[in-house]
Design an enzyme around this catalytic site. Structure first.
Site, PDB file in Angstrom:
ATOM      1  N   MET A   1     -14.254 -79.667  86.044  1.00 48.69           N
ATOM      2  CA  MET A   1     -14.613 -78.248  85.965  1.00 48.69           C
ATOM      3  C   MET A   1     -15.017 -77.706  87.343  1.00 48.69           C
ATOM      4  O   MET A   1     -14.962 -78.427  88.342  1.00 48.69           O
ATOM      5  CB  MET A   1     -15.744 -78.054  84.962  1.00 48.69           C
ATOM      6  N   GLY A   2     -15.458 -76.477  87.385  1.00 42.48           N
ATOM      7  CA  GLY A   2     -15.885 -75.882  88.654  1.00 42.48           C
ATOM      8  C   GLY A   2     -15.606 -74.395  88.733  1.00 42.48           C
ATOM      9  O   GLY A   2     -15.802 -73.774  89.755  1.00 42.48           O
TER      10      GLY A   2
ATOM     11  N   VAL B   1     -41.226 -72.899  82.519  1.00 42.50           N
ATOM     12  CA  VAL B   1     -41.630 -71.494  82.340  1.00 42.50           C
ATOM     13  C   VAL B   1     -42.771 -71.415  81.320  1.00 42.50           C
ATOM     14  O   VAL B   1     -43.803 -70.786  81.563  1.00 42.50           O
ATOM     15  CB  VAL B   1     -40.423 -70.641  81.859  1.00 42.50           C
TER      16      VAL B   1
ATOM     17  N   ASP C   1     -21.829 -73.021  92.382  1.00 42.76           N
ATOM     18  CA  ASP C   1     -21.090 -72.006  93.147  1.00 42.76           C
ATOM     19  C   ASP C   1     -21.906 -70.721  93.371  1.00 42.76           C
ATOM     20  O   ASP C   1     -21.339 -69.655  93.600  1.00 42.76           O
ATOM     21  CB  ASP C   1     -19.776 -71.658  92.411  1.00 42.76           C
TER      22      ASP C   1
ATOM     23  N   GLY D   1     -14.223 -92.751  95.265  1.00 41.88           N
ATOM     24  CA  GLY D   1     -13.193 -93.293  96.164  1.00 41.88           C
ATOM     25  C   GLY D   1     -11.804 -92.846  95.765  1.00 41.88           C
ATOM     26  O   GLY D   1     -10.844 -93.620  95.781  1.00 41.88           O
TER      27      GLY D   1
ATOM     28  N   THR E   1     -26.007 -73.998  86.982  1.00 43.92           N
ATOM     29  CA  THR E   1     -24.587 -74.126  86.645  1.00 43.92           C
ATOM     30  C   THR E   1     -24.038 -75.421  87.230  1.00 43.92           C
ATOM     31  O   THR E   1     -24.355 -75.761  88.383  1.00 43.92           O
ATOM     32  CB  THR E   1     -23.735 -72.949  87.151  1.00 43.92           C
ATOM     33  N   ILE E   2     -23.208 -76.096  86.452  1.00 34.60           N
ATOM     34  CA  ILE E   2     -22.626 -77.348  86.953  1.00 34.60           C
ATOM     35  C   ILE E   2     -21.644 -77.071  88.090  1.00 34.60           C
ATOM     36  O   ILE E   2     -21.261 -77.977  88.804  1.00 34.60           O
ATOM     37  CB  ILE E   2     -21.919 -78.150  85.834  1.00 34.60           C
ATOM     38  N   ASP E   3     -21.221 -75.814  88.261  1.00 37.07           N
ATOM     39  CA  ASP E   3     -20.235 -75.478  89.299  1.00 37.07           C
ATOM     40  C   ASP E   3     -20.855 -75.462  90.696  1.00 37.07           C
ATOM     41  O   ASP E   3     -20.145 -75.540  91.696  1.00 37.07           O
ATOM     42  CB  ASP E   3     -19.613 -74.100  89.020  1.00 37.07           C
TER      43      ASP E   3
ATOM     44  N   GLY F   1     -25.966 -68.597  85.737  1.00 42.72           N
ATOM     45  CA  GLY F   1     -25.227 -68.492  87.004  1.00 42.72           C
ATOM     46  C   GLY F   1     -25.110 -67.051  87.478  1.00 42.72           C
ATOM     47  O   GLY F   1     -25.885 -66.182  87.064  1.00 42.72           O
ATOM     48  N   ASP F   2     -24.117 -66.820  88.321  1.00 43.71           N
ATOM     49  CA  ASP F   2     -23.911 -65.487  88.904  1.00 43.71           C
ATOM     50  C   ASP F   2     -23.766 -64.379  87.864  1.00 43.71           C
ATOM     51  O   ASP F   2     -24.291 -63.283  88.043  1.00 43.71           O
ATOM     52  CB  ASP F   2     -22.630 -65.494  89.760  1.00 43.71           C
TER      53      ASP F   2
HETATM   54  O1  F6P Z   1     -19.426 -72.198  84.607  1.00 46.78           O
HETATM   55  C1  F6P Z   1     -19.500 -73.409  83.931  1.00 46.78           C
HETATM   56  C2  F6P Z   1     -18.169 -73.764  83.323  1.00 46.78           C
HETATM   57  O2  F6P Z   1     -18.295 -75.014  82.678  1.00 46.78           O
HETATM   58  C3  F6P Z   1     -16.989 -73.776  84.271  1.00 46.78           C
HETATM   59  O3  F6P Z   1     -16.926 -74.955  85.038  1.00 46.78           O
HETATM   60  C4  F6P Z   1     -15.835 -73.612  83.333  1.00 46.78           C
HETATM   61  O4  F6P Z   1     -14.747 -72.974  83.977  1.00 46.78           O
HETATM   62  C5  F6P Z   1     -16.394 -72.689  82.264  1.00 46.78           C
HETATM   63  O5  F6P Z   1     -17.808 -72.806  82.339  1.00 46.78           O
HETATM   64  C6  F6P Z   1     -15.952 -73.043  80.870  1.00 46.78           C
HETATM   65  O6  F6P Z   1     -16.442 -72.086  80.015  1.00 46.78           O
HETATM   66  P1  F6P Z   1     -16.440 -72.206  78.410  1.00 46.78           P
HETATM   67  O7  F6P Z   1     -17.577 -73.128  78.043  1.00 46.78           O
HETATM   68  O8  F6P Z   1     -16.657 -70.822  77.939  1.00 46.78           O
HETATM   69  O9  F6P Z   1     -15.133 -72.808  78.034  1.00 46.78           O
END
Ligand code: F6P
Length: 334
Positions: free
Chosen positions: A175-176, A29, A135, A191, A131-133, A108-109
């Site tokens: 996580m997720g 950016v 999603d 695996g 986001t690592i999720d 993220g969202d």
């Molecule tokens: O959205 C990213 C994430 O790492 C999720 O996988 C997890 O549920 C959440 O954030 C954890 O949030 P915090 O860092 O507030 O504990």
């Protein structure tokens, strides 16, 4: 290509859970803004910092070398005040007072929901999915996912070594948030014996205990169960496995280790390109957009449309994983 700009000053912030690649997006950016002669302001602590006017000047010197760094140099936060319309109104006023004509929001969202509220108050925002999720409905890929998958897979590889030595079962929580995308990726890459995700319904005796028994009968002596965090208390799952199979079972919650570390090349490159694309839109006076990926292509969507999109779980790959793990053709969809 010379970028013509109709704006003089933009801001950039990171919000929600951090992800590896956020810094690379910030640098993308800042450098693009400089190319276009746009002044770039960094906003610390996400929307909370925007309301408080926590600004820092950004230029090529400040962002030097940050592409390889995990976390976010702008800090991240979740703001209660910004959730309310009053907070969004206040944030929009701060943008106006400070001459911020466009805002890049990285997250993220939840970040995009906030951004769409700001857009409703007249601020030109462009979102970058991070986001690592993985999603986010509008994008096939969110920055941070590849690095987090690799970090988690490496940790599970290490666990597999010790589980093999002791003929144990390892139950690993990844996580997720509410989704199982990360768990499935990690399960395939390592695996695993079983992957448990919220998108699939399980009959515990049949699909977990039964499959561990099948694997044991087939000669396997150590087992790995990857559990998405949305599946509930991982210790309970481990306890039930231990009790039903008699196999010594150990629990590992990978937790925030999955969010840290130097971003992998895929995340650095996608973040840099998205940073560029976000400024390209703002420079043209466009806002209310989200940059996204569809396959390897970079696209952008209206932010309201982006928020209405949902992300499908990759059921076909899940079925493939189950079929070849148990050499059971009946679960294949081909
Ligand atoms: O959205 C990213 C994430 O790492 C999720 O996988 C997890 O549920 C959440 O954030 C954890 O949030 P915090 O860092 O507030 O504990």
């Amino acid at each position: 290509m010379a970028l013509e700009s109709s704006v003089n000053r933009i801001g950039v912030l990171t919000s929600g859970g951090d992800a590896p690649g956020m810094n690379a997006a910030i640098r993308g950016v800042v450098r693009t803004a400089q190319c276009c002669g746009i002044d770039c302001v960094g906003i610390r602590h996400g929307y909370a910092g925007l309301i408080r006017g926590e600004f820092i000047p950004l230029n090529e010197k400040v962002v030097k070398g940050i592409t390889a760094r995990g976390g976010t140099m702008l800090y991240s936060a979740r703001s209660q005040e910004f959730m309310l319309d009053e907070g969004k109104k206040r944030a929009a006023e701060v943008c106006r007072f400070s001459g911020i004509e466009g805002l890049v929001i990285i997250g993220g969202d939840g970040t995009f929901k906030g951004g769409s509220g700001l857009a409703a108050h007249g601020v030109n925002v462009v979102g970058i999915p991070c986001t690592i999720d993985n999603d986010i409905g509008c994008t096939s890929y969110a920055i941070g996912f590849d690095t987090a998958s690799n970090t988690a897979a490496e940790a599970v590889d290490r666990l597999n070594d010790t589980m093999q030595s002791h003929e144990r079962c390892s139950v690993v929580e990844v996580m997720g948030r509410g989704a199982g995308h990360l768990a499935l990726k990690v399960g395939i890459a390592t695996g695993a014996t079983i992957v448990m995700v919220p998108e699939i319904e399980y009959d515990f005796d049949r699909d977990v205990i039964g499959r561990i028994r099948t694997a044991r009968l087939a000669g396997r002596t150590n087992f790995t169960v990857i559990v998405a965090e949305a599946m509930g208390p991982v210790r309970e799952i481990a306890g039930k496995i231990n009790e039903a199979t008699g196999i010594e079972t150990r629990v590992t919650e990978l937790g925030h280790i999955q969010r840290g570390g130097s971003p992998h090349v895929r995340d650095r490159v996608a973040a840099t390109i998205m940073g560029y694309k976000a400024v390209e839109l703002l420079a043209k006076g466009q806002g209310g957009r989200v940059i996204a990926m569809q396959g390897e292509e970079f696209v952008d969507y209206d932010i309201t449309e982006a928020l209405s999109m949902t992300k499908d779980f990759d059921y076909a790959t899940y079925k493939m994983f189950t079929a070849f793990t148990f050499l059971d053709k009946s679960t294949l969809c081909i």
